[in-house]
Design a protein around this motif. Structure first.
Motif, PDB file in Angstrom:
ATOM      1  N   SER A 181       0.769  -1.251   0.019  1.00 56.01           N
ATOM      2  CA  SER A 181       0.118   0.008  -0.059  1.00 56.01           C
ATOM      3  C   SER A 181       0.879   1.396   0.106  1.00 56.01           C
ATOM      4  O   SER A 181       0.420   2.302   0.220  1.00 56.01           O
ATOM      5  N   GLU A 182       2.159   1.165   0.032  1.00 60.09           N
ATOM      6  CA  GLU A 182       2.948   2.305  -0.397  1.00 60.09           C
ATOM      7  C   GLU A 182       2.860   3.058  -1.716  1.00 60.09           C
ATOM      8  O   GLU A 182       2.552   2.152  -2.604  1.00 60.09           O
ATOM      9  N   PHE A 183       3.132   4.270  -1.857  1.00 62.62           N
ATOM     10  CA  PHE A 183       3.049   5.053  -3.008  1.00 62.62           C
ATOM     11  C   PHE A 183       4.569   5.513  -3.212  1.00 62.62           C
ATOM     12  O   PHE A 183       4.712   6.385  -2.601  1.00 62.62           O
ATOM     13  N   LEU A 184       5.230   4.788  -3.925  1.00 63.21           N
ATOM     14  CA  LEU A 184       6.551   5.135  -4.129  1.00 63.21           C
ATOM     15  C   LEU A 184       6.961   5.772  -5.352  1.00 63.21           C
ATOM     16  O   LEU A 184       6.417   5.418  -6.682  1.00 63.21           O
ATOM     17  N   CYS A 185       7.544   6.832  -5.209  1.00 57.94           N
ATOM     18  CA  CYS A 185       8.190   7.388  -6.445  1.00 57.94           C
ATOM     19  C   CYS A 185       9.409   7.305  -6.718  1.00 57.94           C
ATOM     20  O   CYS A 185      10.479   7.491  -5.995  1.00 57.94           O
ATOM     21  N   LEU A 186       9.707   6.811  -8.029  1.00 60.25           N
ATOM     22  CA  LEU A 186      11.179   6.636  -8.613  1.00 60.25           C
ATOM     23  C   LEU A 186      11.444   8.040  -9.181  1.00 60.25           C
ATOM     24  O   LEU A 186      10.937   8.352 -10.348  1.00 60.25           O
ATOM     25  N   LEU A 187      12.485   8.719  -8.696  1.00 58.93           N
ATOM     26  CA  LEU A 187      12.616  10.020  -9.126  1.00 58.93           C
ATOM     27  C   LEU A 187      14.016  10.023  -9.536  1.00 58.93           C
ATOM     28  O   LEU A 187      15.181   9.673  -8.998  1.00 58.93           O
ATOM     29  N   GLY A 188      14.238  11.036 -10.523  1.00 59.07           N
ATOM     30  CA  GLY A 188      15.852  11.190 -11.058  1.00 59.07           C
ATOM     31  C   GLY A 188      15.616  11.638 -12.645  1.00 59.07           C
ATOM     32  O   GLY A 188      14.644  11.712 -13.152  1.00 59.07           O
ATOM     33  N   PRO A 189      17.006  12.042 -12.963  1.00 58.48           N
ATOM     34  CA  PRO A 189      16.991  12.631 -14.299  1.00 58.48           C
ATOM     35  C   PRO A 189      16.518  11.814 -15.304  1.00 58.48           C
ATOM     36  O   PRO A 189      16.691  10.529 -15.186  1.00 58.48           O
TER      37      PRO A 189
ATOM     38  N   LEU B 248       2.702  13.780  -4.470  1.00 57.84           N
ATOM     39  CA  LEU B 248       2.231  12.556  -4.581  1.00 57.84           C
ATOM     40  C   LEU B 248       2.506  11.246  -3.511  1.00 57.84           C
ATOM     41  O   LEU B 248       1.843  10.589  -3.067  1.00 57.84           O
ATOM     42  N   ALA B 249       3.924  11.538  -3.337  1.00 61.97           N
ATOM     43  CA  ALA B 249       4.457  10.083  -2.805  1.00 61.97           C
ATOM     44  C   ALA B 249       4.433   9.996  -1.360  1.00 61.97           C
ATOM     45  O   ALA B 249       4.726  10.863  -0.567  1.00 61.97           O
TER      46      ALA B 249
ATOM     47  N   HIS C  58      -5.351   5.932  -4.787  1.00 61.34           N
ATOM     48  CA  HIS C  58      -4.374   5.260  -3.698  1.00 61.34           C
ATOM     49  C   HIS C  58      -5.163   5.292  -2.377  1.00 61.34           C
ATOM     50  O   HIS C  58      -4.867   4.317  -1.823  1.00 61.34           O
ATOM     51  N   ALA C  59      -5.802   6.470  -1.866  1.00 61.05           N
ATOM     52  CA  ALA C  59      -6.463   6.572  -0.492  1.00 61.05           C
ATOM     53  C   ALA C  59      -7.524   5.469  -0.719  1.00 61.05           C
ATOM     54  O   ALA C  59      -8.088   4.554   0.318  1.00 61.05           O
TER      55      ALA C  59
ATOM     56  N   ILE D 145       1.612   1.359  -5.195  1.00 58.60           N
ATOM     57  CA  ILE D 145       1.879   2.298  -6.514  1.00 58.60           C
ATOM     58  C   ILE D 145       3.209   2.492  -6.474  1.00 58.60           C
ATOM     59  O   ILE D 145       3.932   3.056  -5.708  1.00 58.60           O
ATOM     60  N   VAL D 146       3.855   2.268  -7.770  1.00 62.84           N
ATOM     61  CA  VAL D 146       5.383   2.637  -8.106  1.00 62.84           C
ATOM     62  C   VAL D 146       5.130   3.490  -9.296  1.00 62.84           C
ATOM     63  O   VAL D 146       4.591   3.162 -10.386  1.00 62.84           O
ATOM     64  N   PHE D 147       5.625   4.874  -9.246  1.00 66.51           N
ATOM     65  CA  PHE D 147       5.120   6.019 -10.066  1.00 66.51           C
ATOM     66  C   PHE D 147       6.577   6.618 -10.448  1.00 66.51           C
ATOM     67  O   PHE D 147       7.470   6.919  -9.681  1.00 66.51           O
ATOM     68  N   VAL D 148       6.862   6.734 -11.838  1.00 69.00           N
ATOM     69  CA  VAL D 148       8.269   7.038 -12.376  1.00 69.00           C
ATOM     70  C   VAL D 148       8.131   8.653 -12.731  1.00 69.00           C
ATOM     71  O   VAL D 148       7.126   8.730 -13.452  1.00 69.00           O
ATOM     72  N   THR D 149       8.966   9.509 -12.283  1.00 66.21           N
ATOM     73  CA  THR D 149       8.917  10.757 -12.792  1.00 66.21           C
ATOM     74  C   THR D 149      10.270  11.482 -12.570  1.00 66.21           C
ATOM     75  O   THR D 149      10.817  10.812 -11.836  1.00 66.21           O
TER      76      THR D 149
END
Length: 379
Positions: free
Chosen positions: A31-39, A208-209, A188-189, A195-199
């Motif tokens: 149930s985690e909302f994880l964002c993979l963040l990077g250039p 969001l995360a 998500h709520a 959720i795994v979210f790439v941005t």
């Protein structure tokens, strides 16, 4: 909902080629909302595609709820359609010859879901996402934001335990991006899906995360809450990447000493900080305080002076660019400075907003560099 574990994942393209992902290990809670963040090019999309099963890792294991779906050493590879994951691409990937209803129902049709149950699910998710009135239209007849909702509806109709999103908002205008961020938070709520979210958009990740994983050149730099990433960056890459304006970085002991170098040394002495491990310091523009101070007050804050180069209004705040004898410092003022280019102004920072880094560009925890403890100290 499901947890995801990445163990020593490596990904190389071509025999002996450079590693796109190097020894990546990470836990993503249920149930985690994880964002993979990077250039761009940091490996975040490759990581997502390996979780989805669209890419094969060169080495390592991927587990869902503790059970391996990928294990290179053991020859385990669960095909994408059996992973119970929903994936939304940046380009939506809708069938142009199908109506919106048929697009949303597509995955359920492949699963051979009974017609009555399929129709009920499709109607429910389209209503929830506000696209039921477009059911008989085709994708080309919808706006980008509406098409994005269709792609989300098609994925949600399958009720996946894990939702994978690959920069799904990057093609939308600013207003629609705000609407879709709110929609994703609501989904998500309500659903509680993992959720795994790439941005590459740090503002998107921060808003969001529940957890952010910052990547650079295939390596994981830091995993933490948005507050952790912003307030306690693990290294200079994270510190400089995350922020509405780049962090002001002041180097120590490199080349000819300039006014900012001298000010930093004076600041560290004022704060009773051991300068030996400090190679550089960072100050976020929004934490940089501004004012015209009398000599006594300037000394009390260990403030420096700069010349205003430009003041840029942004609506609710003002970006102030300062010149300090050839070096640039940026500050964000929440009130109109009511000054003009060419005016002299003091700037300083409160101790809790000063970030210190060592020669390897890693964060120095506040207590490690302080030679004498104080409850509060100013710059």
């Amino acid at each position: 909902m499901s947890s995801i574990t990445l163990e020593n994942i490596r990904k190389s393209y071509g025999r002996g080629g450079p590693a796109a992902i190097g020894n990546l290990s990470m836990e993503i809670g249920a149930s985690e909302f994880l964002c993979l963040l990077g250039p761009s090019g940091c490996g975040k999309t490759t990581t997502l595609r390996m979780i989805a099963g669209l890419e094969h890792p060169t080495d390592g294991r991927i587990l869902v709820d503790g059970k391996p779906i990928v294990s290179v050493a053991d020859g385990v590879f669960t095909v994408p359609e059996k992973r119970n994951m929903g994936l939304v691409f940046q380009n939506y990937a809708l069938w142009p010859h199908m109506t919106i209803r048929d697009n949303v129902a597509f995955g359920l049709t492949l699963r051979k879901t009974p017609a009555a149950e399929r129709d009920a699910i499709v109607e429910r998710v389209m209503t929830k996402l506000g696209i039921a009135r477009y059911a008989g239209r085709y994708p080309a007849q919808l706006s980008g934001g509406q098409q994005q909702r269709v792609a989300l509806a098609r994925m949600l109709a399958l009720n996946p335990s894990i939702i994978l999103l690959d920069e799904p908002l990057s093609n939308l205008d600013a207003k629609l991006r705000l609407e879709m961020r709110a929609e994703l938070k609501r989904i998500h709520a309500e659903a509680g899906s993992t959720i795994v979210f790439v941005t590459h958009d740090q503002w998107e990740a921060m808003t969001l995360a529940t957890t952010i994983a910052v990547m650079s050149e295939g390596e994981l730099q830091q995993v933490g809450t948005p507050d952790d990433i912003y307030e306690r960056p693990a290294n200079r890459f994270v510190a400089e990447f995350v922020g509405s304006l780049p962090m002001n970085i002041i180097e120590r002991g490199q080349g000819e000493a300039g006014p900012l170098h001298a000010w930093l040394d004076r600041l560290l002495a004022h704060l009773r900080v051991d300068p030996a491990p400090v190679a550089s310091a960072g100050i976020r523009p929004e934490a940089t305080r501004l004012g015209v101070l009398a000599d006594e007050e300037a000394a009390r804050h260990a403030a420096a002076q700069g010349t205003i180069v430009d003041i840029v209004p942004t609506g609710g705040s003002w970006i102030v660019e300062l010149d300090v004898e050839g070096s640039r410092v940026f500050a964000i003022a929440t009130e109109n400075p009511r000054m003009a280019a060419g005016n002299r102004i003091h700037f300083w920072v409160e101790r809790q907003h000063l970030h210190l880094f060592d020669r390897e560009k890693k964060r120095i925890p506040p207590g490690d560099a302080q030679s004498e403890a104080t409850e509060e100290y100013h710059a």
